[in-house]
Motif scaffolding. Sequence first.
Motif, PDB file in Angstrom:
ATOM      1  N   LEU A  84      37.175  38.113  42.278  1.00  0.00           N
ATOM      2  CA  LEU A  84      37.249  38.540  40.880  1.00  0.00           C
ATOM      3  C   LEU A  84      38.289  37.724  40.115  1.00  0.00           C
ATOM      4  CD1 LEU A  84      37.039  42.426  41.361  1.00  0.00           C
ATOM      5  CD2 LEU A  84      35.240  40.938  40.465  1.00  0.00           C
ATOM      6  N   ARG A  87      37.096  34.115  39.550  1.00  0.00           N
ATOM      7  CA  ARG A  87      36.143  34.007  38.445  1.00  0.00           C
ATOM      8  C   ARG A  87      36.824  34.127  37.080  1.00  0.00           C
ATOM      9  NH1 ARG A  87      30.976  37.563  40.811  1.00  0.00           N
ATOM     10  NH2 ARG A  87      30.368  36.014  42.385  1.00  0.00           N
ATOM     11  N   ASP A  89      37.329  36.485  35.001  1.00  0.00           N
ATOM     12  CA  ASP A  89      36.580  37.193  33.960  1.00  0.00           C
ATOM     13  C   ASP A  89      37.501  38.241  33.350  1.00  0.00           C
ATOM     14  OD1 ASP A  89      34.921  38.988  32.516  1.00  0.00           O
ATOM     15  OD2 ASP A  89      33.187  38.449  33.726  1.00  0.00           O
ATOM     16  N   ILE A  92      36.165  41.927  32.927  1.00  0.00           N
ATOM     17  CA  ILE A  92      36.105  42.705  34.173  1.00  0.00           C
ATOM     18  C   ILE A  92      37.508  43.119  34.592  1.00  0.00           C
ATOM     19  CG2 ILE A  92      35.585  42.609  36.645  1.00  0.00           C
ATOM     20  CD1 ILE A  92      33.024  42.812  35.199  1.00  0.00           C
ATOM     21  N   LYS A 128      32.728  43.978  42.319  1.00  0.00           N
ATOM     22  CA  LYS A 128      32.239  42.622  42.621  1.00  0.00           C
ATOM     23  C   LYS A 128      30.753  42.502  42.310  1.00  0.00           C
ATOM     24  CE  LYS A 128      30.165  39.585  45.505  1.00  0.00           C
ATOM     25  NZ  LYS A 128      28.765  39.614  45.998  1.00  0.00           N
ATOM     26  N   SER A 131      30.346  42.214  38.687  1.00  0.00           N
ATOM     27  CA  SER A 131      30.689  40.860  38.274  1.00  0.00           C
ATOM     28  C   SER A 131      29.524  39.903  38.509  1.00  0.00           C
ATOM     29  CB  SER A 131      31.941  40.383  39.034  1.00  0.00           C
ATOM     30  OG  SER A 131      32.231  39.038  38.746  1.00  0.00           O
TER      31      SER A 131
END
Length: 283
Positions: A84, A87, A89, A92, A128, A131
């Motif tokens: 996570l 990534r 993000d 998120i 996850k 995501s």
Amino acid sequence: MVQYNNMKHLMENLRVKTNIPLNLVKKVPRKVITSLSDDQVYPQSCLKASNDYKFFVNFRRDPIYNRVLEHVSYGQGSEYLKLLYDRNDAEILYSISSFKKNDLYGNPRMYEYHKIGMISPTTLRYIKVLSDLKMHFQTLNNFNICEIGVGYGGQCRIINAFYKPATYCLVDIKPALDLAQRFLDNYIIPSTLSYKTMNELDKKNYDLVISNYAFTELPRVIQDVYLNKVILNSKRGYITYNEITPEEFNSYKANELIKIIPGSIILKEEPLTDPKNCIIIWG
């Protein structure tokens, strides 16, 4: 998710983990086994959790329940969290505190993780998957979603904490659905929920079908029902594939499924939890 070579192994493992004499385990009334989790003892744990408040308070620590769900390790949780962060993000990561509300019920095993504090590794796995869905499909807002094999409804709640699907159909055996409804009734869910067993399902077009391991743990004859009713009629799909069913199940292999499901491809599972695992995705 539970890696058993056959039902004899499952029953013996159950006896060891729960101290139930094997002769008593065998006395459970026999029925057709429709999946690896439909072992006649796990459904009883689900049913007890849905009907008995004292049991529901701690159901995510029940040894029988943990043979099927809530057995994600601290280390696996760390790998999900690392992915996570890799990534990056922001949406998120910003929502982690909202996702952690999944752990308010059932008394799951939680661990301290860097930057985010106490959380269940199972909840990290659900995040996850969310995501992945965001990465591949951008949004799930206003989607009609069907999830095959729902556990206690944890993935459904995580998705609904981030997106606003129009409808969300949860499909499983009846005791699991009863537990999922008891769990999800504790939250405000933006989508309209429905709970259906395999035989209650209508043939319907969905915007997205999800199955975390469950579909690939079914016998082929049951898989064909879901293919006909749901999967082949869904615009998009996300299936976490594992290969652990006994030979007599004759379950579809990943290379067979991508030939059956139009436009589907195989992606690497990240992080990889078993050498044969992968993600089947389409749409």
